[in-house]
Design a protein around this motif. Structure first.
Motif, PDB file in Angstrom:
ATOM      1  N   ILE A  21      38.269   1.014  74.002  1.00  0.00           N
ATOM      2  CA  ILE A  21      38.380   2.417  73.595  1.00  0.00           C
ATOM      3  C   ILE A  21      37.143   3.214  73.999  1.00  0.00           C
ATOM      4  CG2 ILE A  21      38.497   3.996  71.637  1.00  0.00           C
ATOM      5  CD1 ILE A  21      41.159   2.738  72.179  1.00  0.00           C
ATOM      6  N   GLN A  22      35.947   2.707  73.687  1.00  0.00           N
ATOM      7  CA  GLN A  22      34.730   3.456  73.990  1.00  0.00           C
ATOM      8  C   GLN A  22      34.545   3.650  75.484  1.00  0.00           C
ATOM      9  OE1 GLN A  22      32.774   5.127  71.849  1.00  0.00           O
ATOM     10  NE2 GLN A  22      34.359   4.524  70.386  1.00  0.00           N
ATOM     11  N   LEU A  23      34.869   2.627  76.258  1.00  0.00           N
ATOM     12  CA  LEU A  23      34.768   2.766  77.707  1.00  0.00           C
ATOM     13  C   LEU A  23      35.735   3.841  78.198  1.00  0.00           C
ATOM     14  CD1 LEU A  23      33.772   1.967  80.491  1.00  0.00           C
ATOM     15  CD2 LEU A  23      35.443   0.099  80.494  1.00  0.00           C
ATOM     16  N   GLY A  24      36.946   3.854  77.667  1.00  0.00           N
ATOM     17  CA  GLY A  24      37.904   4.864  78.065  1.00  0.00           C
ATOM     18  C   GLY A  24      37.388   6.274  77.822  1.00  0.00           C
ATOM     19  N   LEU A  25      36.722   6.469  76.679  1.00  0.00           N
ATOM     20  CA  LEU A  25      36.153   7.786  76.385  1.00  0.00           C
ATOM     21  C   LEU A  25      35.018   8.125  77.353  1.00  0.00           C
ATOM     22  CD1 LEU A  25      36.007   7.664  72.466  1.00  0.00           C
ATOM     23  CD2 LEU A  25      37.853   8.472  73.929  1.00  0.00           C
ATOM     24  N   GLN A  26      34.219   7.121  77.709  1.00  0.00           N
ATOM     25  CA  GLN A  26      33.101   7.354  78.624  1.00  0.00           C
ATOM     26  C   GLN A  26      33.561   7.623  80.056  1.00  0.00           C
ATOM     27  OE1 GLN A  26      31.085   3.649  77.559  1.00  0.00           O
ATOM     28  NE2 GLN A  26      29.353   4.832  76.758  1.00  0.00           N
ATOM     29  N   LEU A  27      34.774   7.205  80.377  1.00  0.00           N
ATOM     30  CA  LEU A  27      35.284   7.403  81.729  1.00  0.00           C
ATOM     31  C   LEU A  27      35.843   8.811  81.958  1.00  0.00           C
ATOM     32  CD1 LEU A  27      37.116   4.036  82.498  1.00  0.00           C
ATOM     33  CD2 LEU A  27      34.922   4.828  83.376  1.00  0.00           C
ATOM     34  N   ARG A  28      35.966   9.601  80.893  1.00  0.00           N
ATOM     35  CA  ARG A  28      36.397  10.976  81.079  1.00  0.00           C
ATOM     36  C   ARG A  28      35.458  11.675  82.071  1.00  0.00           C
ATOM     37  NH1 ARG A  28      37.155  12.802  74.749  1.00  0.00           N
ATOM     38  NH2 ARG A  28      38.991  11.527  74.255  1.00  0.00           N
ATOM     39  N   ASN A  29      36.026  12.385  82.999  1.00  0.00           N
ATOM     40  CA  ASN A  29      35.294  13.096  84.062  1.00  0.00           C
ATOM     41  C   ASN A  29      34.680  12.158  85.100  1.00  0.00           C
ATOM     42  OD1 ASN A  29      35.768  15.640  82.783  1.00  0.00           O
ATOM     43  ND2 ASN A  29      34.046  15.226  81.402  1.00  0.00           N
TER      44      ASN A  29
END
Length: 360
Positions: free
Chosen positions: A226-234
């Motif tokens: 989940i956290q990686l997915g959020l960090q991959l935004r943009n």
């Protein structure tokens, strides 16, 4: 019968999940107990929804630990949110049971609650039924998430020529876990995708305990990113989670984006070598090839695989430490998935014809 069903819901789901649901009262004004749950995404956010079903004898062995099954039932759905760059809001659970087993339900609920608390994802509703179907147990989870309205969700059609292909985790690790679990039950031949059991026998004989434990953990209790997915935004363009197997999953991106995707064998083997240097270093050529086949076709890893423009390289490498990101290949003109063999001096890739698991 109805009172027994409601007692089951209260005892194993409504009561233990109550505090988590109460802590999300703003986002979930109505939860378990009403005909419908009510979800309230944050202002300026859109809703993301995913559903997965786990069936006994297909997705898990009937004797799997119920705590692990509870964890995995939600983990595979949270992994879809991760691959979309969304954060969890809540989930529903539809449980079809062959019989009531209070001890089993207690442990299943415990595993489900642990991962729900870890990712702050409350249970907001669902259904319980009795089934007389062969195999019995069936678990369906629908998860709801949110992301800012301007976030595209990493659609599979977003890969373009010139993008790098990145992967997270250790593709093929869960396949090793599945083969170990099958071997213990005398069922290796029913799950093996590689025909040469002699290579597996040799690999297993020299496999360190650390590899065995980590592989079974990856299979039974995958960690949604989940956290990686959020960090991959943009940063990421097209993204998915490796649920059915790397080769087949990457093929979805290639087809949706109408591009060719090149996977480098050396990148996969390097990832395994970084994780288990002593073990990988002593494998012979046939054993390494067998391992690479696992990495390409084995499913249930639930890591993230995505494309990104070269301009994101620096930022992605800064993320690579805690998430074990590595550059796996590239996106080129053409179609399909191609494999660059490690020992191919000509650097001419070949079409990757091996595919991942399919239900039909």
């Amino acid at each position: 019968m109805a009172s027994l069903e409601f007692d089951l819901i209260d005892r194993y789901f409504k009561e233990p999940f109550g505090p988590l649901l109460a802590s999300h009262a703003t986002r979930v004004p109505l939860g378990i107990g009403d005909d419908c749950a009510m979800l309230n995404p944050d202002p300026g956010h859109t809703l993301f929804v995913s559903t997965d079903t786990l069936v006994s004898g297909v997705h898990f062995y009937p004797d799997v630990a119920p705590q692990d099954l509870g964890w995995k039932a939600l983990a595979v759905n949270l992994s879809d949110l991760a691959a979309s760059g969304a954060e969890p809001l809540g989930f529903t659970l539809a449980l079809s049971l062959p019989a009531l087993d209070p001890a089993w339900l207690h442990h299943f609920s415990d595993g489900l609650l642990r991962i729900a608390q870890t990712h702050r994802c409350p249970l907001v509703g669902g259904d319980t039924t009795k089934t007389n179907l062969p195999g019995g147990l069936s678990i369906t989870v629908t998860v709801f998430g949110q992301a800012p309205a301007l976030h595209s969700g990493f659609p599979r059609s977003s890969a373009v020529e010139g993008h790098r292909l990145w992967a997270q985790g250790l593709p093929g690790l869960a396949r090793i876990g599945l083969l170990l679990e099958a071997d213990q039950r005398g069922l290796y031949d029913t799950v093996a995708m590689q025909p040469d059991s002699a290579v597996w026998t040799a690999l297993k004989a020299g496999m360190p305990q650390a590899v065995r434990l980590r592989a079974c953990q990856q299979l039974n209790c995958p960690q949604p990113q989940i956290q990686l997915g959020l960090q991959l935004r943009n940063l990421a363009a097209a993204c998915l989670d490796t649920s059915d197997g790397l080769s087949g999953d990457v093929a979805h991106i290639a087809q949706a984006s109408q591009v060719a995707v090149l996977i480098k064998e050396s990148a996969l083997l390097d990832a395994w070598h970084r994780a288990f240097p002593e073990w990988i270093g002593q494998l012979n050529l046939n054993e390494r090839q067998w391992l690479l086949d696992c990495a390409l076709t084995g499913g249930d890893d639930y890591g993230l695989c995505f494309t990104a423009a070269p301009t994101a390289d620096v930022a992605l490498r800064q993320l690579s430490g805690p998430h074990a990101l590595f550059e796996l290949g590239m996106v080129t003109a053409g179609q399909g998935v191609w494999l660059q063999s490690q020992g191919d001096a000509s650097l001419n890739p070949v079409p990757l014809v091996k595919r991942s698991y399919t239900h039909f």
